[in-house]
Motif scaffolding. Structure first.
Motif, PDB file in Angstrom:
ATOM      1  N   ILE A 185       3.711   6.292  -5.382  1.00 15.26           N
ATOM      2  CA  ILE A 185       3.477   6.139  -6.766  1.00 15.26           C
ATOM      3  C   ILE A 185       2.285   7.402  -7.205  1.00 15.26           C
ATOM      4  O   ILE A 185       2.536   8.225  -8.062  1.00 15.26           O
ATOM      5  CB  ILE A 185       3.102   5.052  -7.668  1.00 15.26           C
ATOM      6  N   ARG A 186       1.239   7.401  -6.406  1.00 16.79           N
ATOM      7  CA  ARG A 186       0.253   8.374  -6.583  1.00 16.79           C
ATOM      8  C   ARG A 186       0.821   9.858  -6.248  1.00 16.79           C
ATOM      9  O   ARG A 186       0.472  10.721  -7.024  1.00 16.79           O
ATOM     10  CB  ARG A 186      -0.951   8.038  -5.927  1.00 16.79           C
TER      11      ARG A 186
ATOM     12  N   ALA B 100       0.817  -1.301  -0.036  1.00 16.48           N
ATOM     13  CA  ALA B 100       0.012   0.122  -0.042  1.00 16.48           C
ATOM     14  C   ALA B 100       0.830   1.382   0.081  1.00 16.48           C
ATOM     15  O   ALA B 100       0.640   2.064  -0.450  1.00 16.48           O
ATOM     16  CB  ALA B 100      -0.819  -0.135   1.353  1.00 16.48           C
ATOM     17  N   SER B 101       1.936   1.270   0.804  1.00 20.08           N
ATOM     18  CA  SER B 101       2.948   2.112   0.865  1.00 20.08           C
ATOM     19  C   SER B 101       3.452   2.529  -0.568  1.00 20.08           C
ATOM     20  O   SER B 101       3.650   3.745  -0.932  1.00 20.08           O
ATOM     21  CB  SER B 101       3.737   2.249   1.893  1.00 20.08           C
ATOM     22  N   ALA B 102       3.904   1.579  -1.266  1.00 17.12           N
ATOM     23  CA  ALA B 102       4.363   1.802  -2.564  1.00 17.12           C
ATOM     24  C   ALA B 102       3.443   2.353  -3.531  1.00 17.12           C
ATOM     25  O   ALA B 102       3.621   3.220  -4.354  1.00 17.12           O
ATOM     26  CB  ALA B 102       4.969   0.517  -3.044  1.00 17.12           C
TER      27      ALA B 102
END
Length: 92
Positions: free
Chosen positions: A11-12, A5-7
């Motif tokens: 990206i967002r 989720a952190s990755a």
């Protein structure tokens, strides 16, 4: 592809930041272009007004990290020197 989720969030965030920086960089280039056109036109007062409008935008871009501080300082210095020379050329 990102698995955590952190990755995915990273990206967002990167996409948003890239778009913002691209817009800011383009805006600064537009202001610089206006100054250079005024210098090419030979009108010192118009060139000074254009530089006065461009300077805060360039400084803001440096503050936000879009351009390096020294890059902005160098560009401002060179533009102002060209404007100053423009006035001297008219008087000579």
């Amino acid at each position: 592809m990102a698995n955590t989720a952190s990755a995915r969030k990273r990206i967002r965030q990167t996409e948003k930041r890239t778009e913002r920086n691209r817009s800011r960089r383009s805006r600064v280039r537009g202001f610089i272009r206006k100054v250079e056109l005024a210098i090419a036109g030979g009108d010192k007062s118009v060139a000074q007004e254009a530089l006065r409008a461009a300077q805060p935008e360039m400084q803001r871009a440096a503050d936000k990290g879009v351009f390096h501080d020294n890059t902005v300082a160098r560009k401002l210095s060179r533009l102002s020197a060209r404007i100053k020379a423009l006035g001297a050329a008219v008087q000579a």
